[in-house]
Design a protein around this motif. Sequence first.
Motif, PDB file in Angstrom:
ATOM      1  N   LEU A   1       0.842  -1.183  -0.063  1.00  0.00           N
ATOM      2  CA  LEU A   1      -0.034   0.005  -0.017  1.00  0.00           C
ATOM      3  C   LEU A   1       0.726   1.281   0.001  1.00  0.00           C
ATOM      4  O   LEU A   1       1.810   1.171   0.656  1.00  0.00           O
ATOM      5  CB  LEU A   1      -0.772   0.179   1.244  1.00  0.00           C
ATOM      6  N   ASP A   2       0.420   2.277  -0.688  1.00  0.00           N
ATOM      7  CA  ASP A   2       1.186   3.299  -0.761  1.00  0.00           C
ATOM      8  C   ASP A   2       0.156   4.691  -0.707  1.00  0.00           C
ATOM      9  O   ASP A   2      -0.368   5.002  -1.719  1.00  0.00           O
ATOM     10  CB  ASP A   2       2.121   3.617  -2.169  1.00  0.00           C
ATOM     11  N   GLN A   3       0.309   5.288   0.527  1.00  0.00           N
ATOM     12  CA  GLN A   3      -0.442   6.494   0.737  1.00  0.00           C
ATOM     13  C   GLN A   3      -2.086   6.143   0.445  1.00  0.00           C
ATOM     14  O   GLN A   3      -2.701   6.813  -0.106  1.00  0.00           O
ATOM     15  CB  GLN A   3      -0.115   7.529  -0.097  1.00  0.00           C
ATOM     16  N   ILE A   4      -2.658   4.954   1.038  1.00  0.00           N
ATOM     17  CA  ILE A   4      -3.858   4.605   0.693  1.00  0.00           C
ATOM     18  C   ILE A   4      -4.793   5.506   1.744  1.00  0.00           C
ATOM     19  O   ILE A   4      -4.366   5.680   2.953  1.00  0.00           O
ATOM     20  CB  ILE A   4      -4.099   3.042   1.058  1.00  0.00           C
ATOM     21  N   GLY A   5      -5.848   5.887   1.179  1.00  0.00           N
ATOM     22  CA  GLY A   5      -6.846   6.484   1.904  1.00  0.00           C
ATOM     23  C   GLY A   5      -8.371   6.166   1.417  1.00  0.00           C
ATOM     24  O   GLY A   5      -8.295   5.728   0.426  1.00  0.00           O
ATOM     25  N   TYR A   6      -9.383   6.245   2.191  1.00  0.00           N
ATOM     26  CA  TYR A   6     -10.733   6.052   2.001  1.00  0.00           C
ATOM     27  C   TYR A   6     -11.560   6.892   2.483  1.00  0.00           C
ATOM     28  O   TYR A   6     -11.391   7.149   3.600  1.00  0.00           O
ATOM     29  CB  TYR A   6     -11.147   4.506   2.270  1.00  0.00           C
ATOM     30  N   ALA A   7     -12.582   7.488   1.696  1.00  0.00           N
ATOM     31  CA  ALA A   7     -13.496   8.313   2.208  1.00  0.00           C
ATOM     32  C   ALA A   7     -14.938   7.500   1.536  1.00  0.00           C
ATOM     33  O   ALA A   7     -15.007   7.227   0.526  1.00  0.00           O
ATOM     34  CB  ALA A   7     -13.583   9.511   1.536  1.00  0.00           C
ATOM     35  N   PHE A   8     -15.703   7.416   2.534  1.00  0.00           N
ATOM     36  CA  PHE A   8     -16.970   6.896   2.107  1.00  0.00           C
ATOM     37  C   PHE A   8     -17.885   7.974   1.255  1.00  0.00           C
ATOM     38  O   PHE A   8     -17.773   8.971   1.513  1.00  0.00           O
ATOM     39  CB  PHE A   8     -18.040   6.495   3.429  1.00  0.00           C
TER      40      PHE A   8
END
Length: 94
Positions: free
Chosen positions: A9-16
């Motif tokens: 993973l490289d700088q993973i982000g998650y926004a619903f």
Amino acid sequence: MLIEPFISLDQIGYAFPNSNGRFVISNISLTLKQGAFVVLVGPSGIGKSTLLRVLGGLLPPTQGTLHRAAADDSSVGIVFQRDNLMPWRTAYDN
């Protein structure tokens, strides 16, 4: 001999989708080798399950790059805390 990571993973982000751009997880970088034993620990609501869903291919990351050594999702298994069926998947895929 260089061994490719199982998952990176490289700088993973998650926004619903309904969160107005507020990220549940952000800027997570991690490399896991084949056969690694990993534990996620933290208080309720911090994004542990969301991260696992991204790792398992159930949620696409909103930002960053996710790479799996295997080309398909069959190399990753998920056991949920509760019985959980995905309505968009076939009986076989569930």
